[in-house]
Design an enzyme around this catalytic site. Structure first.
Site, mmCIF file in Angstrom:
data_model
loop_
_atom_site.group_PDB
_atom_site.id
_atom_site.type_symbol
_atom_site.label_atom_id
_atom_site.label_comp_id
_atom_site.label_asym_id
_atom_site.label_seq_id
_atom_site.Cartn_x
_atom_site.Cartn_y
_atom_site.Cartn_z
ATOM 1 N N ASP A 47 0.831 -1.208 0.000
ATOM 2 C CA ASP A 47 0.000 0.000 0.000
ATOM 3 C C ASP A 47 0.867 1.261 0.000
ATOM 4 O O ASP A 47 0.350 2.376 -0.037
ATOM 5 C CB ASP A 47 -1.003 -0.002 1.167
ATOM 6 C CG ASP A 47 -0.335 -0.063 2.514
ATOM 7 O OD1 ASP A 47 0.901 -0.148 2.576
ATOM 8 O OD2 ASP A 47 -1.061 -0.025 3.527
ATOM 9 N N SER A 48 2.207 1.080 -0.023
ATOM 10 C CA SER A 48 3.115 2.203 -0.287
ATOM 11 C C SER A 48 2.764 2.848 -1.627
ATOM 12 O O SER A 48 3.143 3.985 -1.888
ATOM 13 C CB SER A 48 4.569 1.718 -0.297
ATOM 14 O OG SER A 48 4.710 0.586 -1.136
ATOM 15 N N ASP A 86 -1.091 -6.251 -0.018
ATOM 16 C CA ASP A 86 -1.393 -5.594 1.260
ATOM 17 C C ASP A 86 -2.890 -5.408 1.465
ATOM 18 O O ASP A 86 -3.593 -4.974 0.538
ATOM 19 C CB ASP A 86 -0.776 -4.184 1.266
ATOM 20 C CG ASP A 86 0.465 -4.098 2.123
ATOM 21 O OD1 ASP A 86 0.669 -4.963 2.999
ATOM 22 O OD2 ASP A 86 1.236 -3.150 1.915
ATOM 23 N N LYS A 116 -0.887 -9.319 3.280
ATOM 24 C CA LYS A 116 -0.100 -8.797 4.405
ATOM 25 C C LYS A 116 -0.970 -7.817 5.179
ATOM 26 O O LYS A 116 -1.756 -7.083 4.589
ATOM 27 C CB LYS A 116 1.166 -8.091 3.908
ATOM 28 C CG LYS A 116 1.948 -7.391 5.046
ATOM 29 C CD LYS A 116 3.341 -6.970 4.637
ATOM 30 C CE LYS A 116 3.401 -5.666 3.897
ATOM 31 N NZ LYS A 116 2.885 -4.492 4.653
ATOM 32 N N GLU A 118 -0.753 -5.136 8.860
ATOM 33 C CA GLU A 118 0.122 -4.525 9.856
ATOM 34 C C GLU A 118 -0.416 -4.737 11.263
ATOM 35 O O GLU A 118 -1.632 -4.683 11.482
ATOM 36 C CB GLU A 118 0.229 -3.011 9.587
ATOM 37 C CG GLU A 118 0.921 -2.685 8.281
ATOM 38 C CD GLU A 118 1.081 -1.181 8.058
ATOM 39 O OE1 GLU A 118 0.792 -0.384 8.996
ATOM 40 O OE2 GLU A 118 1.483 -0.809 6.953
ATOM 41 N N GLU A 185 9.821 -3.626 9.976
ATOM 42 C CA GLU A 185 10.141 -2.327 9.357
ATOM 43 C C GLU A 185 10.598 -1.330 10.413
ATOM 44 O O GLU A 185 10.045 -1.263 11.520
ATOM 45 C CB GLU A 185 8.910 -1.780 8.619
ATOM 46 C CG GLU A 185 9.192 -0.396 8.027
ATOM 47 C CD GLU A 185 8.165 0.103 7.018
ATOM 48 O OE1 GLU A 185 7.154 -0.576 6.788
ATOM 49 O OE2 GLU A 185 8.405 1.203 6.471
#
Ligand code: KIV
Length: 274
Positions: A47-48, A86, A116, A118, A185
Site C-alpha cells: 500500500d506504499s 497488502d 499482508k 500490519e 520495518e
C-alpha cells in the site's frame, strides 16, 4: 516443453528460514512485475503505492478495490515470484469477519499467494482467523505506516527498553498466530536481529538488520522514481527519475524543433530510393 517457471509458494518462503536470503521488492504494475520477476522471490503489492504512485501523504487512502486492481496487474506480469497483496487501512481492523472477507476477496480476485497486514499483539487473533480461513498471511511489525496520519509520524521503533520489548512481543504474537513470514520495518538493528534469532518464521527486513532472513525495499525508492523523501535505509540502485526527465526534455526539444516525428515514423510514405 514448458518454459514457464514454477511459482514460489508461501511454504517455500517459510522453508528459507536461516538459509539463502529471501529477495523481496514491491511491484504495482504489469511491466514492473515483468522486470522484477526473474530476480525476486517475493513481490509485494504494497500500500506504499498510495504514496509512490498516487502521490498521497501517507499509505492511508487506498481502498481494497485499488489494491485488487494493482494485484491483478502484478499477477499478469509475475510468473515466478510469490505475490503478496497488502490489506489497506480500514479493510481488516473492525472485526475478524471483515478481515476474513477482505483477505478472501483479495485472494479470489487476484490469484495472489497471500495477504499482508500490519500490527502485533492486538492483531494476532485476526491473523489466526484469516489463516484458519485458508488465506496465508505475511505479518508486519515495527514501524507501521498505516498508523501514521502524516509523514512526520513515521518513527523508528524499539529505541528504548519498553519499545524493544513491545516489538519483540508483537513478532512473537504474529508468529504464534500462524503467519508464514514477518516484515520487520523501521526497527533498531539489535531488536530485528534478536527477533530473527528467536522467531521460527522468516523475517523480512526494511530498515531493520542484515541478519534478517530476507530484505525488501520499495522499488520506486530503489530506482529513484520517488524523490519526496528518501529514508536512511534505502539504497538507490538507479536514477530513473532523472533519466525520465532527460528523455522528456529531449522529446520536447524534438517536437518543438520538428525533429520528431520523422517521416520514418509515419504511414503511407514512400521509401526514398537509395
Ligand atoms: O507497503 C509497502 O510497500 C510495505 C513495505 C514497505 C514492506 O509494506
Amino acid at each position: 516443453m514448458n518454459d514457464t517457471p514454477e511459482r514460489i509458494g508461501v511454504d517455500e518462503i517459510c522453508a528459507r528460514k536461516g538459509k539463502d536470503p529471501i529477495v523481496c521488492l514491491t511491484a504495482y504494475t504489469t511491466p514492473m512485475a515483468k522486470s522484477l520477476d526473474p530476480y525476486c522471490d517475493l513481490m509485494l503489492v504494497g500500500d506504499s503505492l498510495a504514496m509512490v504512485v498516487y502521490g498521497l501523504e501517507t499509505t492511508r487512502g487506498v481502498t481494497l478495490e485499488i489494491m485488487i486492481a494493482h494485484g491483478q496487474a502484478v499477477m499478469r506480469g509475475a510468473n515466478r515470484a510469490c505475490v503478496v497483496v497488502d490489506l489497506p487501512h480500514g479493510s481488516y481492523e473492525t472485526s475478524k469477519h471483515q478481515a476474513i472477507a477482505s483477505a478472501a476477496h483479495v485472494l479470489a480476485e487476484t490469484g495472489c499467494q497471500a495477504v499482508k497486514l500490519e500490527g502485533g499483539v492486538e492483531m494476532a487473533d485476526t491473523v489466526r482467523a484469516i489463516v484458519d480461513a485458508g488465506v496465508p498471511v505475511l505479518g508486519h511489525v515495527g514501524l507501521l505506516p498505516q498508523k501514521a496520519e502524516h509523514r512526520g509520524a513515521f518513527k523508528i521503533q524499539g529505541k528504548d527498553d519498553e519499545g524493544a520489548k513491545q516489538v519483540i512481543a508483537d513478532a512473537a504474537a504474529i508468529t504464534e498466530a500462524g503467519a508464514f513470514a514477518l516484515v520487520i520495518e523501521g526497527t533498531v538493528e539489535p531488536v530485528a536481529r534478536s527477533i530473527t534469532e528467536q522467531c521460527s518464521i522468516p523475517t523480512i527486513g526494511i530498515g531493520a538488520s542484515p541478519a534478517c532472513d530476507g530484505q525488501i525495499l520499495v522499488t520506486q525508492d530503489m530506482v529513484g522514481l520517488f524523490s519526496d523523501f528518501t529514508p536512511k535505509f534505502v539504497k538507490k540502485y538507479a536514477d530513473l527519475g532523472s533519466a525520465l526527465s532527460e528523455a522528456a526534455k529531449e522529446y520536447a526539444d524534438d517536437v518543438r524543433s520538428r525533429r520528431f516525428p520523422g517521416l520514418e515514423h509515419c504511414f503511407g510514405v514512400e521509401k526514398p530510393e537509395s
